[in-house]
Design a protein around this motif. Structure first.
Motif, PDB file in Angstrom:
ATOM      1  N   HIS A  96       0.869  -1.190   0.000  1.00  0.00           N
ATOM      2  CA  HIS A  96       0.000   0.000   0.000  1.00  0.00           C
ATOM      3  C   HIS A  96       0.900   1.232   0.000  1.00  0.00           C
ATOM      4  O   HIS A  96       1.741   1.389   0.883  1.00  0.00           O
ATOM      5  CB  HIS A  96      -0.902   0.000   1.233  1.00  0.00           C
ATOM      6  CG  HIS A  96      -1.678   1.270   1.394  1.00  0.00           C
ATOM      7  ND1 HIS A  96      -2.787   1.559   0.636  1.00  0.00           N
ATOM      8  CD2 HIS A  96      -1.483   2.351   2.192  1.00  0.00           C
ATOM      9  CE1 HIS A  96      -3.249   2.758   0.973  1.00  0.00           C
ATOM     10  NE2 HIS A  96      -2.467   3.263   1.910  1.00  0.00           N
ATOM     11  N   TRP A 141      -2.019   6.466  -1.852  1.00  0.00           N
ATOM     12  CA  TRP A 141      -3.207   5.780  -2.364  1.00  0.00           C
ATOM     13  C   TRP A 141      -4.373   5.900  -1.393  1.00  0.00           C
ATOM     14  O   TRP A 141      -4.175   6.105  -0.195  1.00  0.00           O
ATOM     15  CB  TRP A 141      -2.911   4.298  -2.577  1.00  0.00           C
ATOM     16  CG  TRP A 141      -2.021   4.010  -3.745  1.00  0.00           C
ATOM     17  CD1 TRP A 141      -1.633   4.873  -4.730  1.00  0.00           C
ATOM     18  CD2 TRP A 141      -1.387   2.758  -4.021  1.00  0.00           C
ATOM     19  NE1 TRP A 141      -0.809   4.228  -5.616  1.00  0.00           N
ATOM     20  CE2 TRP A 141      -0.637   2.933  -5.203  1.00  0.00           C
ATOM     21  CE3 TRP A 141      -1.375   1.507  -3.395  1.00  0.00           C
ATOM     22  CZ2 TRP A 141       0.111   1.907  -5.774  1.00  0.00           C
ATOM     23  CZ3 TRP A 141      -0.639   0.487  -3.965  1.00  0.00           C
ATOM     24  CH2 TRP A 141       0.090   0.677  -5.147  1.00  0.00           C
ATOM     25  N   ARG A 155      -6.223   0.320  -0.625  1.00  0.00           N
ATOM     26  CA  ARG A 155      -5.718  -0.043  -1.953  1.00  0.00           C
ATOM     27  C   ARG A 155      -4.390  -0.788  -1.818  1.00  0.00           C
ATOM     28  O   ARG A 155      -3.467  -0.308  -1.181  1.00  0.00           O
ATOM     29  CB  ARG A 155      -5.527   1.230  -2.783  1.00  0.00           C
ATOM     30  CG  ARG A 155      -4.705   1.086  -4.036  1.00  0.00           C
ATOM     31  CD  ARG A 155      -5.584   0.719  -5.224  1.00  0.00           C
ATOM     32  NE  ARG A 155      -4.759   0.550  -6.418  1.00  0.00           N
ATOM     33  CZ  ARG A 155      -4.432   1.529  -7.253  1.00  0.00           C
ATOM     34  NH1 ARG A 155      -4.857   2.757  -7.027  1.00  0.00           N
ATOM     35  NH2 ARG A 155      -3.691   1.287  -8.316  1.00  0.00           N
ATOM     36  N   SER A 159      -1.462  -3.185  -4.155  1.00  0.00           N
ATOM     37  CA  SER A 159      -1.050  -3.576  -5.502  1.00  0.00           C
ATOM     38  C   SER A 159       0.345  -4.192  -5.462  1.00  0.00           C
ATOM     39  O   SER A 159       0.981  -4.257  -4.400  1.00  0.00           O
ATOM     40  CB  SER A 159      -1.060  -2.355  -6.432  1.00  0.00           C
ATOM     41  OG  SER A 159      -0.795  -2.748  -7.768  1.00  0.00           O
ATOM     42  N   VAL A 165     -10.920  -8.741  -0.717  1.00  0.00           N
ATOM     43  CA  VAL A 165     -11.499  -7.985  -1.835  1.00  0.00           C
ATOM     44  C   VAL A 165     -13.023  -8.036  -1.749  1.00  0.00           C
ATOM     45  O   VAL A 165     -13.714  -7.024  -1.948  1.00  0.00           O
ATOM     46  CB  VAL A 165     -10.992  -8.529  -3.189  1.00  0.00           C
ATOM     47  CG1 VAL A 165     -11.754  -7.912  -4.341  1.00  0.00           C
ATOM     48  CG2 VAL A 165      -9.492  -8.271  -3.344  1.00  0.00           C
ATOM     49  N   VAL A 183      -9.908  -4.637   0.976  1.00  0.00           N
ATOM     50  CA  VAL A 183      -8.801  -4.395   0.044  1.00  0.00           C
ATOM     51  C   VAL A 183      -9.367  -4.035  -1.332  1.00  0.00           C
ATOM     52  O   VAL A 183     -10.300  -4.679  -1.815  1.00  0.00           O
ATOM     53  CB  VAL A 183      -7.897  -5.651  -0.064  1.00  0.00           C
ATOM     54  CG1 VAL A 183      -7.023  -5.601  -1.315  1.00  0.00           C
ATOM     55  CG2 VAL A 183      -7.026  -5.782   1.191  1.00  0.00           C
ATOM     56  N   GLY A 184      -8.801  -2.990  -1.924  1.00  0.00           N
ATOM     57  CA  GLY A 184      -9.135  -2.618  -3.298  1.00  0.00           C
ATOM     58  C   GLY A 184      -7.940  -2.897  -4.196  1.00  0.00           C
ATOM     59  O   GLY A 184      -6.811  -2.564  -3.836  1.00  0.00           O
ATOM     60  N   LEU A 185      -8.184  -3.516  -5.333  1.00  0.00           N
ATOM     61  CA  LEU A 185      -7.105  -3.877  -6.260  1.00  0.00           C
ATOM     62  C   LEU A 185      -6.956  -2.821  -7.359  1.00  0.00           C
ATOM     63  O   LEU A 185      -7.872  -2.024  -7.588  1.00  0.00           O
ATOM     64  CB  LEU A 185      -7.405  -5.240  -6.893  1.00  0.00           C
ATOM     65  CG  LEU A 185      -7.344  -6.432  -5.933  1.00  0.00           C
ATOM     66  CD1 LEU A 185      -7.755  -7.709  -6.662  1.00  0.00           C
ATOM     67  CD2 LEU A 185      -5.947  -6.574  -5.328  1.00  0.00           C
ATOM     68  N   PRO A 186      -5.830  -2.804  -8.063  1.00  0.00           N
ATOM     69  CA  PRO A 186      -5.641  -1.859  -9.170  1.00  0.00           C
ATOM     70  C   PRO A 186      -6.626  -2.124 -10.311  1.00  0.00           C
ATOM     71  O   PRO A 186      -7.217  -3.200 -10.401  1.00  0.00           O
ATOM     72  CB  PRO A 186      -4.197  -2.108  -9.609  1.00  0.00           C
ATOM     73  CG  PRO A 186      -3.826  -3.447  -9.076  1.00  0.00           C
ATOM     74  CD  PRO A 186      -4.641  -3.643  -7.843  1.00  0.00           C
ATOM     75  N   ARG A 206      -2.841  -5.449 -12.199  1.00  0.00           N
ATOM     76  CA  ARG A 206      -4.002  -6.326 -12.051  1.00  0.00           C
ATOM     77  C   ARG A 206      -3.764  -7.672 -12.740  1.00  0.00           C
ATOM     78  O   ARG A 206      -4.091  -8.736 -12.213  1.00  0.00           O
ATOM     79  CB  ARG A 206      -5.221  -5.629 -12.671  1.00  0.00           C
ATOM     80  CG  ARG A 206      -6.519  -6.408 -12.622  1.00  0.00           C
ATOM     81  CD  ARG A 206      -7.040  -6.430 -11.211  1.00  0.00           C
ATOM     82  NE  ARG A 206      -8.360  -7.022 -11.131  1.00  0.00           N
ATOM     83  CZ  ARG A 206      -9.375  -6.466 -10.456  1.00  0.00           C
ATOM     84  NH1 ARG A 206      -9.213  -5.321  -9.840  1.00  0.00           N
ATOM     85  NH2 ARG A 206     -10.543  -7.063 -10.385  1.00  0.00           N
TER      86      ARG A 206
END
Ligand SMILES: [Zn+2]
Length: 316
Positions: free
Chosen positions: A194, A198, A202, A204, A288, A293-296, A303
């Motif tokens: 993280h 961001w 988020r 990635s 998710v 959690v947020g992904l790209p 991704r």
């Protein structure tokens, strides 16, 4: 990873990287090429403002306006020859973003301009043209003056070089290589980070620019160690190439890898990366799914690297 013989995994199929047009680089030096093509009613023109493209009003997702040049097209912009497709020449007209309110363009747009990352549903021709045009336009906007002597520069070769007006020296568009990596441990967990700037939650893949004098595998190991303290192995197959994606924000080429961790203790640098976590597949899916959690975004190589490890598309 699927194989294409000899155990070599085939590279990822990535958004923006499926272009179908011919860049026709041999034509860039033709005298008067852009002027001639502007007058040809078969030519199609993309219009850019800053890093954004003019989009057409229509049902469904917005699409870029790709229409003949008109007499209203500004002379103040930079004309770029993108190539050819289906017998038609393709140009872009790049105008700096002057901060004025968006207004309808000359060729049928409804006054909306959109960044590449806002546009979903583009076909392969549109994606390929946009990524080329945005990358080239951003280079022009940053190189109005010669980096060596400071004199003004002029556009040449249908937008593919600039020339210093004092030294007559050619400048070429730049691309900055960056590595991006799915770091996986021997328990088949993935390491995601993280970044400080961001939105909360988020996560990635790790990434960073290649430094002068450095190879790609070295950059992978250095970035992972610097940002998280995790150690990537030094065996030949501990860092495996997975694909590359132009990412013109403003000038990156993202070069993607799968990397194997040989020491997994996490100690973040607290500068670029404020948190890094190992996820099992089940834990990532749950995080998710719950929104923790947020992904790209789906257009990104990040991704694609995460989903390749996961083995399927992930929600969110
Ligand atoms: Zn100069």
């Amino acid at each position: 990873m699927s194989d294409y013989g000899q155990g070599v995994p085939s590279p990822l199929d990535l958004p923006f990287m499926r272009s179908v047009h011919d860049r026709a680089a041999h034509r860039r030096a033709e005298a008067g090429l852009v002027d001639r093509l502007r007058d040809d009613p078969a030519t199609r023109v993309l219009r850019l403002r800053g890093g954004r493209v003019e989009v057409a009003a229509q049902a469904g997702p917005p699409r870029p306006v790709l229409a003949p040049a008109t007499s209203e097209d500004a002379d103040g912009g930079t004309w770029l020859f993108l190539g050819e497709h289906d017998g038609a020449a393709l140009l872009a007209l790049a105008v700096p973003d002057d901060g004025a309110p968006d207004a309808p363009g000359a060729a049928g747009g409804d006054g909306r301009w959109a960044g590449l990352r806002e546009l979903a549903g583009l076909d392969d021709l549109e994606q390929g043209l946009l990524v080329e045009a945005v990358a080239l336009a951003q280079w022009h906007s940053a190189h109005a003056r010669c980096p060596r002597c400071g004199a003004p520069t002029e556009v040449r070769h249908a937008g593919w070089t600039r020339v210093c007006t004092r030294e007559d020296r050619e400048l070429y568009p730049r691309t900055d290589p960056a590595v991006i990596m799915a770091v996986v441990d021997d328990a088949d967990r993935i390491l995601l980070g993280h970044a400080a700037h961001w939105p909360a939650g988020r996560f990635s893949t790790l990434a960073g620019f290649v430094e002068p004098g450095e190879g790609l595998e070295q950059a992978v190991r250095r970035e992972v160690a610097e940002e998280t303290g995790v150690v990537v192995g030094t065996r030949p197959d501990d860092v495996v190439y997975r694909g590359s994606q132009a990412w013109p924000f403003p000038a990156s080429l993202m070069i993607g890898f799968r990397a194997r961790a040989v020491a997994t203790a996490v100690r973040v640098d607290d500068d670029e990366i404020t948190e890094a976590r190992w996820f099992t597949r089940a834990a990532l899916l749950a995080a998710v799914g719950s929104g923790e959690v947020g992904l790209p975004g789906r257009q990104s190589i990040a991704r694609a690297l995460v989903e390749e490890w996961y083995g399927a598309e992930l929600p969110g």
